[in-house]
Design an enzyme around this catalytic site. Structure first.
Site, PDB file in Angstrom:
ATOM      1  NE  ARG A 175      -3.726  -2.243   2.442  1.00  0.00           N
ATOM      2  CZ  ARG A 175      -3.490  -3.544   2.640  1.00  0.00           C
ATOM      3  NH1 ARG A 175      -2.273  -3.953   2.963  1.00  0.00           N
ATOM      4  NH2 ARG A 175      -4.464  -4.421   2.520  1.00  0.00           N
ATOM      5  CG  HIS A 195      -0.969  -5.565  -4.080  1.00  0.00           C
ATOM      6  ND1 HIS A 195       0.181  -5.501  -3.333  1.00  0.00           N
ATOM      7  CD2 HIS A 195      -1.802  -6.432  -3.418  1.00  0.00           C
ATOM      8  CE1 HIS A 195       0.055  -6.295  -2.265  1.00  0.00           C
ATOM      9  NE2 HIS A 195      -1.136  -6.862  -2.291  1.00  0.00           N
ATOM     10  CG  HIS A 229      -0.822 -11.461  -3.511  1.00  0.00           C
ATOM     11  ND1 HIS A 229      -1.900 -12.094  -2.948  1.00  0.00           N
ATOM     12  CD2 HIS A 229      -0.626 -10.348  -2.756  1.00  0.00           C
ATOM     13  CE1 HIS A 229      -2.360 -11.391  -1.925  1.00  0.00           C
ATOM     14  NE2 HIS A 229      -1.597 -10.324  -1.788  1.00  0.00           N
ATOM     15  CG  ASP A 264      -2.281  -7.624   5.379  1.00  0.00           C
ATOM     16  OD1 ASP A 264      -1.311  -7.919   4.662  1.00  0.00           O
ATOM     17  OD2 ASP A 264      -3.298  -7.048   4.939  1.00  0.00           O
ATOM     18  CD  GLU A 317       1.547 -10.137   0.015  1.00  0.00           C
ATOM     19  OE1 GLU A 317       1.588  -8.985  -0.472  1.00  0.00           O
ATOM     20  OE2 GLU A 317       0.663 -10.508   0.818  1.00  0.00           O
TER      21      GLU A 317
END
Length: 349
Positions: free
Chosen positions: A79, A104, A178, A251, A312
């Protein structure tokens, strides 16, 4: 070892479907559209071959892929706060695609490109080479960007992704894949009992919009301490504010302690599968699919929360606003070169 290539017509476009297979039965299938990985078949402890990634039921569904299943991600993974950044005292505006923020690479990112592809085979590896040139200003980013990505499979059951890029202007870049991994095989179970080990002493604090606050937090005495392996479910039951802002899970960006390899190990005790991640990236976002629900038709079943874990490997877009974070700056005519290897093993090895 061999490469299989098939043509598939999707929404009037001609896509290529590739399958890499080694001499031990491991295979990796993917599209030239978005570089999307649709299948990774690896053995369990008894040699049973099953798929260990989430993939949509129909190829057409990837035309709109808001969860980025299996996709290449760029120009910037993660982000970008406020959908803007400055470089050389010039402000660049990006399209917002998650609230006020840019996620992304936006709607014209790597995940929605029909890449040029060339396959290759040798005695020791098989793979496919992806290339694309992104024009200056594409998606709001400065610089014409030449990108080259390689997917490679070896007989050691290693799947390697190599990213290379150059820009004719100073710009920003950090790329990743991803894929959502689920080592149970054919999505038989969720990933809450997967054990994770991450060589990371620090992670980046997030606000309620999952934007970095600027603080680096120690993993000490938290469920974010994966230096010793523990199950993902610990973060789901945690009352730590950082797990709560991520919808009861993870996350978060972990900054690697590069003294030890592999950087990440994920194991599923029931199937006996083990995944080791080795990379020269400075860190990784671990996302535990907290945002999935049961509305998405996958190849084996409908999706559910916690059905996969994304690993990621990338730099941190938080570095655009805050000091001390892993940089994503790419200078004019510099070469971006990063490699991540997903090594599939069993607990018998």
């Amino acid at each position: 070892m061999h490469v299989q290539e098939k043509e598939q017509t999707v929404a009037g476009q001609s896509w290529k479907v590739y399958t890499l297979e080694n001499d031990h039965g491991m295979s990796v299938s993917f599209l030239n559209y978005g570089g999307i990985i649709t299948n990774i078949t690896v053995p369990d402890r008894n040699g049973k071959l099953e798929n260990v990634v989430l993939s949509l039921a129909n190829y057409e569904d990837y035309l709109d892929n808001p969860n980025f299943f299996g996709a290449l991600v760029g120009r910037v993974a993660g982000r970008i706060e406020g959908s803007s950044f400055s470089i050389n005292d010039k402000k660049h505006l990006l399209p917002a695609n998650e609230g006020d923020h840019h996620l992304h690479g936006g709607s014209t990112g790597f995940h929605q490109i029909l890449w040029e592809t060339t396959s290759f085979e040798t005695d020791t590896q098989v793979g496919v080479h992806f290339t694309h040139t992104f024009p200056d200003g594409d998606g709001g980013y400065p610089g014409e960007l030449d990108v080259s990505i390689m997917y490679t499979l070896t007989n050691e059951n290693n799947f390697e992704i190599t990213y290379q890029a150059t820009s004719d202007q100073d710009t920003i870049l950090t790329t990743t894949n991803h894929s959502y991994f689920n080592l149970s095989g054919d999505l038989k179970r969720d990933i809450l009992q997967h054990d994770v080990q991450i060589n990371a002493s620090q992670f980046i604090e997030l606000d309620h919009e999952l934007i970095p606050t600027g603080e680096l937090l120690s993993v000490d005495d938290t469920v974010f301490d994966f230096r010793k392996a523990h199950p993902i479910i610990d973060g789901v039951h945690s009352i730590d504010q950082q797990n709560l802002v991520a919808s009861n899970g993870f996350d978060h960006y972990f900054i690697f302690d590069h003294s030890n390899q592999p950087n990440v190990t994920v194991t599923d005790g029931e199937s006996g599968r083990k995944l080791e991640v080795l990379t020269d990236q400075p860190g990784m976002v671990m996302y535990t699919a907290n945002g999935l629900d049961d509305s998405i038709q996958l190849k084996e079943r409908n999706s559910t929360k916690y059905l996969g874990v994304c690993l990621e490997t990338q730099g941190s877009p938080g570095s655009l606003k805050h000091e001390g974070f892993p940089s994503i700056y790419l200078g004019k005519d510099e070469t971006y070169h990063k490699t991540t290897t997903f090594a599939f093993r069993t607990l018998n090895d």
